[in-house]
Design an enzyme around this catalytic site. Structure first.
Site, PDB file in Angstrom:
ATOM      1  CB  ALA A  69      -0.883  -0.025   1.239  1.00  0.00           C
ATOM      2  N   GLY A 112       0.681  -4.962   1.083  1.00  0.00           N
ATOM      3  CA  GLY A 112      -0.508  -4.987   0.231  1.00  0.00           C
ATOM      4  C   GLY A 112      -0.233  -5.599  -1.137  1.00  0.00           C
ATOM      5  CD  GLU A 115      -2.286  -7.492   3.060  1.00  0.00           C
ATOM      6  OE1 GLU A 115      -2.175  -6.300   2.694  1.00  0.00           O
ATOM      7  OE2 GLU A 115      -2.678  -7.820   4.200  1.00  0.00           O
ATOM      8  CD  GLU A 135       1.818  -5.418   5.776  1.00  0.00           C
ATOM      9  OE1 GLU A 135       2.660  -6.315   6.006  1.00  0.00           O
ATOM     10  OE2 GLU A 135       1.007  -5.476   4.840  1.00  0.00           O
TER      11      GLU A 135
HETATM   12  N1  CO8 Z   1       4.636   3.228  -0.572  1.00  0.00           N
HETATM   13  C1  CO8 Z   1       5.042   4.384  -1.123  1.00  0.00           C
HETATM   14  N2  CO8 Z   1       6.206   4.516  -1.791  1.00  0.00           N
HETATM   15  C2  CO8 Z   1       6.982   3.435  -1.919  1.00  0.00           C
HETATM   16  C3  CO8 Z   1       6.614   2.179  -1.368  1.00  0.00           C
HETATM   17  C4  CO8 Z   1       5.382   2.103  -0.667  1.00  0.00           C
HETATM   18  N3  CO8 Z   1       4.923   0.947  -0.139  1.00  0.00           N
HETATM   19  N4  CO8 Z   1       7.601   1.309  -1.632  1.00  0.00           N
HETATM   20  C5  CO8 Z   1       8.534   1.959  -2.329  1.00  0.00           C
HETATM   21  N5  CO8 Z   1       8.180   3.246  -2.505  1.00  0.00           N
HETATM   22  C6  CO8 Z   1       8.922   4.296  -3.200  1.00  0.00           C
HETATM   23  C7  CO8 Z   1      10.098   4.779  -2.379  1.00  0.00           C
HETATM   24  O1  CO8 Z   1       9.671   5.707  -1.415  1.00  0.00           O
HETATM   25  C8  CO8 Z   1      10.975   5.371  -3.432  1.00  0.00           C
HETATM   26  O2  CO8 Z   1      10.445   6.635  -3.782  1.00  0.00           O
HETATM   27  P1  CO8 Z   1      11.438   7.935  -3.910  1.00  0.00           P
HETATM   28  O3  CO8 Z   1      12.311   7.575  -5.086  1.00  0.00           O
HETATM   29  O4  CO8 Z   1      10.490   9.040  -4.153  1.00  0.00           O
HETATM   30  O5  CO8 Z   1      12.189   7.999  -2.630  1.00  0.00           O
HETATM   31  C9  CO8 Z   1      10.757   4.453  -4.631  1.00  0.00           C
HETATM   32  O6  CO8 Z   1       9.520   3.770  -4.367  1.00  0.00           O
HETATM   33  C10 CO8 Z   1      11.843   3.406  -4.784  1.00  0.00           C
HETATM   34  O7  CO8 Z   1      11.995   2.722  -3.555  1.00  0.00           O
HETATM   35  P2  CO8 Z   1      13.402   2.530  -2.800  1.00  0.00           P
HETATM   36  O8  CO8 Z   1      14.308   3.665  -3.125  1.00  0.00           O
HETATM   37  O9  CO8 Z   1      13.118   2.273  -1.352  1.00  0.00           O
HETATM   38  O10 CO8 Z   1      13.932   1.203  -3.533  1.00  0.00           O
HETATM   39  P3  CO8 Z   1      14.888   0.078  -2.924  1.00  0.00           P
HETATM   40  O11 CO8 Z   1      15.223  -0.814  -4.064  1.00  0.00           O
HETATM   41  O12 CO8 Z   1      15.980   0.685  -2.122  1.00  0.00           O
HETATM   42  O13 CO8 Z   1      13.963  -0.737  -1.871  1.00  0.00           O
HETATM   43  C11 CO8 Z   1      11.954  -1.864  -1.147  1.00  0.00           C
HETATM   44  C12 CO8 Z   1      12.841  -1.452  -2.327  1.00  0.00           C
HETATM   45  C13 CO8 Z   1      12.691  -2.893  -0.264  1.00  0.00           C
HETATM   46  C14 CO8 Z   1      10.702  -2.505  -1.722  1.00  0.00           C
HETATM   47  C15 CO8 Z   1      11.605  -0.627  -0.284  1.00  0.00           C
HETATM   48  O14 CO8 Z   1      11.103   0.382  -1.141  1.00  0.00           O
HETATM   49  C16 CO8 Z   1      10.565  -0.868   0.778  1.00  0.00           C
HETATM   50  O15 CO8 Z   1      10.866  -1.415   1.831  1.00  0.00           O
HETATM   51  N6  CO8 Z   1       9.298  -0.434   0.522  1.00  0.00           N
HETATM   52  C17 CO8 Z   1       8.231  -0.523   1.479  1.00  0.00           C
HETATM   53  C18 CO8 Z   1       7.718  -1.935   1.617  1.00  0.00           C
HETATM   54  C19 CO8 Z   1       6.630  -1.995   2.653  1.00  0.00           C
HETATM   55  O16 CO8 Z   1       6.820  -1.700   3.826  1.00  0.00           O
HETATM   56  N7  CO8 Z   1       5.415  -2.379   2.238  1.00  0.00           N
HETATM   57  C20 CO8 Z   1       4.295  -2.495   3.112  1.00  0.00           C
HETATM   58  C21 CO8 Z   1       3.492  -1.250   3.078  1.00  0.00           C
HETATM   59  S1  CO8 Z   1       2.188  -1.246   4.287  1.00  0.00           S
HETATM   60  C22 CO8 Z   1       0.980  -2.157   3.542  1.00  0.00           C
HETATM   61  O17 CO8 Z   1       1.067  -2.607   2.427  1.00  0.00           O
HETATM   62  C23 CO8 Z   1      -0.250  -2.334   4.374  1.00  0.00           C
HETATM   63  C24 CO8 Z   1      -1.350  -2.973   3.556  1.00  0.00           C
HETATM   64  C25 CO8 Z   1      -2.635  -2.806   4.271  1.00  0.00           C
HETATM   65  C26 CO8 Z   1      -3.800  -3.080   3.393  1.00  0.00           C
HETATM   66  C27 CO8 Z   1      -3.906  -2.142   2.221  1.00  0.00           C
HETATM   67  C28 CO8 Z   1      -4.186  -0.715   2.633  1.00  0.00           C
HETATM   68  C29 CO8 Z   1      -4.557   0.228   1.473  1.00  0.00           C
END
Ligand code: CO8
Length: 261
Positions: A69, A112, A115, A135
């Site tokens: 998400a 998400g 999911e 999460e």
């Molecule tokens: N949300 C928003 N932006 C994101 C997300 C995300 N989940 N994941 C990545 N991005 C963005 C980064 O902020 C970055 O943006 P910017 O260039 O503007 O800084 C861009 O994507 C590239 O990401 P990274 O630079 O971090 O890339 P890396 O290769 O270093 O890392 C990862 C990749 C490991 C995937 C890392 O981005 C990461 O850990 N992302 C978050 C993963 C996460 O925690 N996901 C869970 C989110 S919570 C959730 O899904 C709850 C679901 C609940 C039900 C649904 C509700 C609507």
């Protein structure tokens, strides 16, 4: 209707009977923001009602199926808004689609994103795919089936491990855990999913819908209710021309000609 901006929808396969939806928000690793989910919901509803389409494939990029998400969209939300509002409403469209959906997962399927994949009916993974429910790392828990579907489709020990630690697991581990059915080289994944999609599209759409409903009953009801539902749907196939045609074609040693009646 406005053309979608964050997803791409194509008709693929020799008979153009498979719909391929590609999540296309590369800068945010396909983070599932409200607009993306709304576009996905709209297109799934359209495709579900399109007689030319027998199966839907959902994929992302080689780098990310979806990284979850959209965290930036959630950061300032408060309880009354998420509890009382329509937060997550668009997500229901995925699990209420009647046609089979194959998730073709390359790269990250996190939170998400995982999911969303688990809401689909079949998950194929590219060999470098990464699955997880991270999460807990950001102070929340899975909210769209992560704790429930993972535990039912896979096994409890791995569900607990991924949800409690936020650890990411490989395609191979996800397959061993029962989440993924097959693994392909990353660059062959989508074409393999299309082949399976074409095979499903060649079946009777009416019967395919009954199969999906029956298998889902195994995950949504008790065994007793599921067996009852399966039996009723099996009986219901005898009310269709396609059941008669399928058995007749077998006896006459010819391919069946489905009419979806
Ligand atoms: N949300 C928003 N932006 C994101 C997300 C995300 N989940 N994941 C990545 N991005 C963005 C980064 O902020 C970055 O943006 P910017 O260039 O503007 O800084 C861009 O994507 C590239 O990401 P990274 O630079 O971090 O890339 P890396 O290769 O270093 O890392 C990862 C990749 C490991 C995937 C890392 O981005 C990461 O850990 N992302 C978050 C993963 C996460 O925690 N996901 C869970 C989110 S919570 C959730 O899904 C709850 C679901 C609940 C039900 C649904 C509700 C609507």
């Amino acid at each position: 209707a406005k053309a979608p901006e964050m997803i791409k929808v194509e008709r693929v396969g020799a008979k153009k009977s498979v719909a391929l939806i590609t999540l296309n928000r590369p800068k945010a690793l396909n983070a599932l923001c409200k607009q993306l989910m709304a576009e996905l919901a709209t297109s799934l509803k359209e495709l579900d009602n399109d007689n030319q389409v027998g199966c839907i494939i959902l994929t992302g990029s080689q780098r990310a199926f979806a990284a979850g998400a959209d965290i930036k969209e959630m950061v300032d939300k408060k309880f009354p808004e998420v509890f009382g509002g329509s937060f997550l409403e668009e997500w229901n469209a995925v699990s209420s689609t009647r046609k089979p959906i194959i998730a073709a997962v390359n790269g990250f399927a996190l939170g998400g994103g995982n999911e969303l994949a688990m809401m689909c009916d079949i998950i194929y993974a590219g060999d470098k795919a990464i699955f997880g429910q991270p999460e807990v790392n950001i102070g929340t828990i899975p909210g769209a089936g992560g704790t429930q579907r993972w535990s039912r489709f896979g096994n409890k020990s791995m569900a607990m491990e991924v949800c409690l630690t936020g650890n990411k697991i490989s395609a191979q581990e996800a397959k061993e855990a029962g989440i993924v059915s097959k693994i392909f080289p990353a660059d062959k994944l989508v074409e393999e999913a299309i082949k399976t999609g074409e095979k499903i599209s060649d079946q009777s759409p009416l019967i395919v819908q009954m199969v999906k409903e029956a298998v889902n009953a195994a995950y949504e009801t008790t065994l007793k209710q599921g067996l009852q539902e399966e039996r009723r749907l099996f009986h219901a196939t005898f009310a269709t021309n396609d059941r008669k045609e399928g058995m007749t074609a077998f006896a006459e040693k010819r391919p069946p000609n489905w009419t979806s009646t």
